[in-house]
Motif scaffolding. Structure first.
Motif, mmCIF file in Angstrom:
data_model
loop_
_atom_site.group_PDB
_atom_site.id
_atom_site.type_symbol
_atom_site.label_atom_id
_atom_site.label_comp_id
_atom_site.label_asym_id
_atom_site.label_seq_id
_atom_site.Cartn_x
_atom_site.Cartn_y
_atom_site.Cartn_z
ATOM 1 N N GLU A 10 -1.459 -21.294 -36.055
ATOM 2 C CA GLU A 10 -2.476 -22.151 -36.204
ATOM 3 C C GLU A 10 -2.028 -23.435 -36.930
ATOM 4 O O GLU A 10 -1.773 -23.017 -38.147
ATOM 5 C CB GLU A 10 -4.022 -21.968 -36.385
ATOM 6 C CG GLU A 10 -4.430 -20.673 -35.556
ATOM 7 C CD GLU A 10 -5.864 -20.326 -35.721
ATOM 8 O OE1 GLU A 10 -6.704 -21.244 -36.133
ATOM 9 O OE2 GLU A 10 -5.851 -19.112 -35.731
ATOM 10 N N PRO A 11 -1.815 -24.648 -36.657
ATOM 11 C CA PRO A 11 -1.190 -25.745 -37.332
ATOM 12 C C PRO A 11 -1.656 -25.920 -38.997
ATOM 13 O O PRO A 11 -1.253 -26.227 -39.715
ATOM 14 C CB PRO A 11 -1.518 -26.956 -36.669
ATOM 15 C CG PRO A 11 -1.767 -26.486 -35.084
ATOM 16 C CD PRO A 11 -2.296 -25.213 -35.263
ATOM 17 N N ILE A 12 -3.355 -25.634 -38.759
ATOM 18 C CA ILE A 12 -3.928 -25.834 -40.340
ATOM 19 C C ILE A 12 -3.145 -25.199 -41.370
ATOM 20 O O ILE A 12 -3.234 -25.489 -42.710
ATOM 21 C CB ILE A 12 -5.244 -25.342 -40.057
ATOM 22 C CG1 ILE A 12 -6.111 -25.601 -41.424
ATOM 23 C CG2 ILE A 12 -5.478 -23.986 -39.959
ATOM 24 C CD1 ILE A 12 -6.498 -26.894 -41.613
ATOM 25 N N LEU A 13 -2.501 -23.970 -41.034
ATOM 26 C CA LEU A 13 -2.012 -23.204 -41.805
ATOM 27 C C LEU A 13 -0.437 -23.756 -42.863
ATOM 28 O O LEU A 13 -0.093 -23.697 -43.682
ATOM 29 C CB LEU A 13 -1.484 -21.927 -41.548
ATOM 30 C CG LEU A 13 -2.475 -20.873 -41.372
ATOM 31 C CD1 LEU A 13 -1.991 -19.546 -40.774
ATOM 32 C CD2 LEU A 13 -3.071 -20.464 -42.706
ATOM 33 N N ARG A 14 -0.154 -24.814 -41.982
ATOM 34 C CA ARG A 14 1.070 -25.617 -42.529
ATOM 35 C C ARG A 14 0.394 -27.109 -43.095
ATOM 36 O O ARG A 14 1.376 -27.729 -43.449
ATOM 37 C CB ARG A 14 1.956 -26.120 -41.311
ATOM 38 C CG ARG A 14 2.700 -24.870 -40.739
ATOM 39 C CD ARG A 14 3.517 -24.239 -41.957
ATOM 40 N NE ARG A 14 4.679 -23.220 -41.591
ATOM 41 C CZ ARG A 14 5.397 -22.474 -42.565
ATOM 42 N NH1 ARG A 14 5.268 -22.836 -43.692
ATOM 43 N NH2 ARG A 14 6.326 -21.515 -42.055
ATOM 44 N N ASN A 158 -0.160 -25.794 -50.209
ATOM 45 C CA ASN A 158 0.779 -26.643 -50.020
ATOM 46 C C ASN A 158 1.463 -26.600 -48.700
ATOM 47 O O ASN A 158 2.456 -26.807 -48.458
ATOM 48 C CB ASN A 158 1.635 -26.876 -51.067
ATOM 49 C CG ASN A 158 1.080 -27.221 -52.306
ATOM 50 O OD1 ASN A 158 0.570 -28.296 -52.335
ATOM 51 N ND2 ASN A 158 0.941 -26.403 -53.506
ATOM 52 N N GLY A 159 0.759 -25.715 -47.824
ATOM 53 C CA GLY A 159 1.361 -25.555 -46.339
ATOM 54 C C GLY A 159 2.500 -24.466 -46.525
ATOM 55 O O GLY A 159 3.208 -24.553 -45.331
ATOM 56 N N ARG A 160 2.819 -23.648 -47.464
ATOM 57 C CA ARG A 160 4.055 -22.758 -47.579
ATOM 58 C C ARG A 160 3.524 -21.513 -47.216
ATOM 59 O O ARG A 160 2.404 -21.252 -47.872
ATOM 60 C CB ARG A 160 4.791 -22.833 -48.768
ATOM 61 C CG ARG A 160 5.666 -23.746 -49.061
ATOM 62 C CD ARG A 160 6.645 -23.693 -50.145
ATOM 63 N NE ARG A 160 5.908 -23.735 -51.451
ATOM 64 C CZ ARG A 160 5.634 -24.906 -51.995
ATOM 65 N NH1 ARG A 160 6.221 -25.884 -51.682
ATOM 66 N NH2 ARG A 160 4.847 -24.744 -53.175
#
Ligand code: ZN
Length: 193
Positions: A10-14, A158-160
């Protein structure tokens, strides 16, 4: 309230979380819901991205079970209060500096990666400046499991993700599971349209 935990793919995690500026009732409520969700999933940390919000907010609770010795040292605002007084803890707008760069290895998991575990190298000592849900500033210094937990969660903000740092051999071992999660997330996102 228990929230749905987002899954790898899911894009939110990045997404990099937005700094929080309003320390209002709805923020306290979100932090509470995140704590409920973390306990429900039997995790020791949860970041806003994992409940579908790109914000600089995570919650942690690394208290060991009763009778088990605390496996790390810490200081909170320069003191050592009992963990029961400071956990669960909401960490908002954190700024982390490394105080001991010695690398330590530990097998990590992540609630957004069910079934995936692998060795991750991280520095041992951290200092985290952050705000609580009322906007008060704090300084938390920690090593061991608490230091690692802070680094894992602040990475999320920070999307990491921990797979970015996972030892190559362990990453390889988990490859099929990670691909499956990605596939499932794609199907889930399609079904939401
Ligand atoms: Zn995680």
């Amino acid at each position: 309230m228990i929230l749905r935990v987002t899954q790898y793919g899911e894009p939110i995690l990045r997404k990099v979380g937005k700094p929080i500026t309003d320390f209002d009732e709805s923020l306290a409520e979100l932090a509470n819901d995140m704590v409920d969700t973390m306990y429900d999933e039997e995790g020791i940390g949860l970041a806003a991205q994992q409940v579908n919000r790109a914000l600089q907010l995570c919650v942690i609770d690394v208290r060991p079970p009763e009778g088990v010795e605390v496996p790390f040292s810490y200081s909170f605002d320069g003191k050592q209060p009992p963990l029961d007084l400071i956990m669960p803890m909401a960490i908002i707008n954190p700024k982390v500096t490394i105080t001991d760069a010695t690398e330590d290895v530990y097998e990590e998991g992540c609630l957004s990666f069910p079934g995936v575990n692998g060795k991750v190298d991280r520095p041992v000592g951290v200092c985290c400046e952050f705000q609580d849900t009322e906007g008060n500033p704090h300084v938390l210094e920690a090593d061991g499991l608490l230091g690692r937990c802070i680094l894992h969660e602040v990475d999320h903000l920070n999307g990491r993700l921990f797979i970015d740092l996972m030892q190559k051999r362990d990453l390889k071992k988990n490859e099929a599971k990670i691909k499956k999660l990605k596939r499932e997330s794609r199907d889930f996102l399609k079904s939401q349209k």
